[in-house]
Design an enzyme around this catalytic site. Structure first.
Site, short mmCIF file in Angstrom:
data_model
loop_
_atom_site.label_atom_id
_atom_site.label_comp_id
_atom_site.label_asym_id
_atom_site.label_seq_id
_atom_site.Cartn_x
_atom_site.Cartn_y
_atom_site.Cartn_z
N LYS A 22 -32.53 17.78 43.74
CA LYS A 22 -31.20 18.28 43.36
C LYS A 22 -31.33 19.41 42.33
O LYS A 22 -30.70 20.46 42.48
CB LYS A 22 -30.36 17.12 42.80
CG LYS A 22 -28.97 17.50 42.36
CD LYS A 22 -28.05 16.30 42.31
CE LYS A 22 -28.28 15.40 41.11
NZ LYS A 22 -27.87 15.98 39.82
N SER A 23 -32.14 19.19 41.29
CA SER A 23 -32.28 20.23 40.25
C SER A 23 -32.83 21.52 40.86
O SER A 23 -32.40 22.63 40.50
CB SER A 23 -33.23 19.77 39.15
OG SER A 23 -32.65 18.72 38.43
N ARG A 123 -16.79 14.86 30.67
CA ARG A 123 -18.15 14.97 30.10
C ARG A 123 -18.21 16.09 29.06
O ARG A 123 -17.54 17.11 29.22
CB ARG A 123 -19.16 15.19 31.24
CG ARG A 123 -19.25 13.97 32.15
CD ARG A 123 -20.20 14.17 33.29
NE ARG A 123 -21.57 14.32 32.85
CZ ARG A 123 -22.58 14.62 33.68
NH1 ARG A 123 -22.35 14.79 34.98
NH2 ARG A 123 -23.80 14.74 33.23
N SER A 168 -32.00 18.56 26.53
CA SER A 168 -31.17 18.62 27.74
C SER A 168 -31.52 19.86 28.54
O SER A 168 -31.40 20.99 28.05
CB SER A 168 -29.68 18.68 27.36
OG SER A 168 -28.93 19.17 28.46
N GLN A 170 -29.96 20.93 31.09
CA GLN A 170 -28.75 21.69 31.45
C GLN A 170 -28.36 22.64 30.33
O GLN A 170 -28.02 23.80 30.56
CB GLN A 170 -27.61 20.72 31.79
CG GLN A 170 -27.89 19.90 33.03
CD GLN A 170 -26.81 18.88 33.33
OE1 GLN A 170 -25.87 18.70 32.57
NE2 GLN A 170 -26.95 18.21 34.46
N ASP A 317 -32.75 10.29 34.76
CA ASP A 317 -31.94 9.87 35.90
C ASP A 317 -32.45 8.58 36.54
O ASP A 317 -31.82 8.03 37.45
CB ASP A 317 -31.90 10.98 36.96
CG ASP A 317 -31.12 12.20 36.46
OD1 ASP A 317 -30.32 12.05 35.52
OD2 ASP A 317 -31.33 13.30 37.00
N LYS A 344 -23.38 10.53 31.33
CA LYS A 344 -23.76 10.98 32.68
C LYS A 344 -22.53 10.83 33.60
O LYS A 344 -21.41 10.71 33.13
CB LYS A 344 -24.97 10.18 33.17
CG LYS A 344 -26.26 10.53 32.40
CD LYS A 344 -26.66 11.97 32.70
CE LYS A 344 -27.85 12.41 31.87
NZ LYS A 344 -28.11 13.85 32.00
N ARG A 348 -23.77 5.03 32.10
CA ARG A 348 -24.74 4.24 32.89
C ARG A 348 -25.29 3.03 32.14
O ARG A 348 -25.89 2.16 32.75
CB ARG A 348 -25.89 5.14 33.38
CG ARG A 348 -25.43 6.05 34.52
CD ARG A 348 -26.54 6.91 35.06
NE ARG A 348 -26.05 7.67 36.21
CZ ARG A 348 -26.57 8.83 36.62
NH1 ARG A 348 -27.60 9.36 35.98
NH2 ARG A 348 -26.06 9.43 37.67
C1 S3P Z 1 -30.54 18.22 35.27
C2 S3P Z 1 -30.80 17.80 34.00
C3 S3P Z 1 -30.66 16.41 33.55
C4 S3P Z 1 -30.30 15.43 34.68
C5 S3P Z 1 -29.42 16.03 35.74
C6 S3P Z 1 -30.01 17.31 36.30
C7 S3P Z 1 -30.84 19.63 35.63
O1 S3P Z 1 -29.68 16.39 32.56
O2 S3P Z 1 -29.71 14.26 34.17
O3 S3P Z 1 -29.24 15.11 36.81
O4 S3P Z 1 -30.91 19.94 36.83
O5 S3P Z 1 -31.00 20.44 34.70
P1 S3P Z 1 -30.00 16.80 31.04
O6 S3P Z 1 -29.20 18.00 30.77
O7 S3P Z 1 -29.61 15.59 30.27
O8 S3P Z 1 -31.47 17.10 30.90
#
Ligand code: S3P
Length: 435
Positions: A22-23, A123, A168, A170, A317, A344, A348
């Site tokens: 996914k990432s 969120r 993080s 993201q 995750d 999340k 969770r």
């Molecule tokens: C992701 C980062 C993760 C993860 C998410 C995908 C990404 O979150 O939980 O499902 O693709 O950058 P974080 O921002 O907490 O690292």
């Protein structure tokens, strides 16, 4: 959609490949759109989250042709030719889509409104919007731009030095992407390194970054060049089948071409500490910017584990499925200070504690620390996904270990990350009834 599932009474056999990570799939669409030239990607995740990213870039004027749901040709526009969207951009359930997109749009001189479903709109976004404001973008939304819908206007940015209080990927990615548009240098420092896909993609697509310990720096004024590659299988999706392979007696499941990025291998490290046996581990070649591996897992008696805060980013995750593994492991498993799980797709900690308790698990939350005592003979119950894909799939694995019948409700959410989950269950001959 709900599923009824009974205790699995036979070993699971099969050789499995997984949909694109996914990432990586999000980033392939993003970097393909921002590069110059045409990129071509195969095994792109066709889950709803990545479809949201794709539609977002189409709204920004990028031409994306799909020869099948998992194969995309993207005519990159370069960094500076995205078009103002004519309507709001809806990112559905996807935190990665909205946060990374905010970083990019911060550097583009037009207005846009980014929104999502109920979960996404609750969120926290200030962890990104505060930094982007410091860089010079305008962002507005409820609670001082903490919650989507976010109305934003990008423009001229200046580089910043961001010290993240929480690791993080993201947040780091959003700031680095904005850094591509900023004057001077932008750097991001994390307490522990989170997944490094954005850094790898930046380099692979011809950009230049500097990595120094926990700090990544980028300079504005770069160009990205189109690339073509196959997306590696999603290790976070494989994790559910890795747990089944370790738990169900008589199983022999082999895993093909799974993403093997060191910043994502926490699940493998913890399962090995539990006593799970990984076989034929062979690092194969790279797939574009990433490394993949083939391996198989044999069931073994499992021991309890402890996960400290520093290890969390590498398995963030996988905590839901790890709580299921912990119910079957001998001793007291502890996952310390998992506060990030509260924000999340659902909370969770709450989802796993409340739903696994219904099945007889000895699991509790002490603040943000999760404690599970095992092994426990789980029993069937009616449990709920709470509209979270990873909670849903984890509970299905728990149902496979429980006496009697388990019903897991509200499973549409699985489509966000693992659209062929049930197909793969069938392939390893797990019995279930969808209703
Ligand atoms: C992701 C980062 C993760 C993860 C998410 C995908 C990404 O979150 O939980 O499902 O693709 O950058 P974080 O921002 O907490 O690292």
């Amino acid at each position: 959609m709900d599923v009824k599932i009974k205790k699995t009474d036979h070993g699971l056999l099969g050789k499995l490949s997984f949909p694109g990570d996914k990432s990586l799939s999000h980033r392939a669409i993003i970097f393909g759109s921002l590069a110059e030239g045409e990129s071509h990607f195969t095994n792109v995740l066709a889950g709803e989250d990545c479809v949201c990213t794709r539609k977002a870039f189409e709204k920004l004027g990028v031409e994306i042709r799909a020869s099948s749901p998992t194969e995309l040709y993207i005519k990159g526009k370069g960094l500076h030719a995205l078009q103002a969207p004519r309507e709001d951009i809806d990112l559905g359930n996807s935190g990665t889509s909205i946060r990374l997109l905010m970083g990019i749009l911060a550097g583009n001189p037009f207005e846009a409104t980014l929104t999502g479903d109920l979960s996404l709109c609750s969120r926290p976004m200030r962890r990104v919007t505060d930094y982007l404001k410091q860089m010079g973008a305008t962002l507005e939304g409820r609670d001082d731009a903490n919650f989507a819908p976010i109305r934003m206007k990008g423009g001229k940015l200046r580089g910043i030095e961001a010290e993240l209080p929480i690791s993080s990927a993201q947040v780091k990615s959003a700031i680095l992407l904005a850094g591509l548009y900023a004057e001077g240098q932008t750097s991001v420092t994390e307490p522990v390194r989170s997944r490094d896909h954005t850094e790898r993609f930046l380099k692979y697509f011809g950009g230049s970054i500097e990595e120094n310990g926990l700090t990544v720096s980028i300079k504005g004024g770069q160009k990205l060049k189109a690339k073509s590659f196959e997306i590696a299988g999603d290790i976070s999706s494989a994790a559910f089948f890795m747990a089944m392979a370790a738990l169900v007696k008589g199983s022999a499941i082999s895993f093909k071409e799974v993403l093997w990025n060191p910043t994502r291998l926490g699940i493998v490290e913890v399962m090995k500490r539990m006593g799970a046996h990984f076989d034929e581990l062979k690092l194969s070649d790279t797939k574009g910017p990433e490394v993949i591996s083939d391996f198989s897992i044999q069931p073994r008696p499992l021991n309890a584990f402890e996960i400290k805060r520093e290890e969390l980013p590498s398995l963030i995750d996988e905590v839901p499925i790890l709580t299921v593994l912990a119910t079957q492991a001998k001793g007291k498993s502890i996952i310390y200070e998992a506060d990030e799980l509260r924000v999340k797709e659902t909370d969770r900690i709450h989802s796993m504690v409340s739903q696994l308790s219904k099945m007889g698990a000895r699991i509790e939350a002490k603040g943000n620390t999760i404690v599970v005592e095992g092994p426990t003979a789980l029993h069937g119950a009616k449990v709920d996904s709470l509209k979270d894909h990873r909670t849903a799939m984890s509970l299905i694995v728990a149902g496979m270990m429980a006496d009697g019948e388990t019903m897991v409700r509200d499973l549409e959410c699985i489509n966000t990350s693992f659209p062929n989950f049930f197909e793969l269950l069938k392939k390893v001959k797990v019995g279930y009834e969808l209703c």
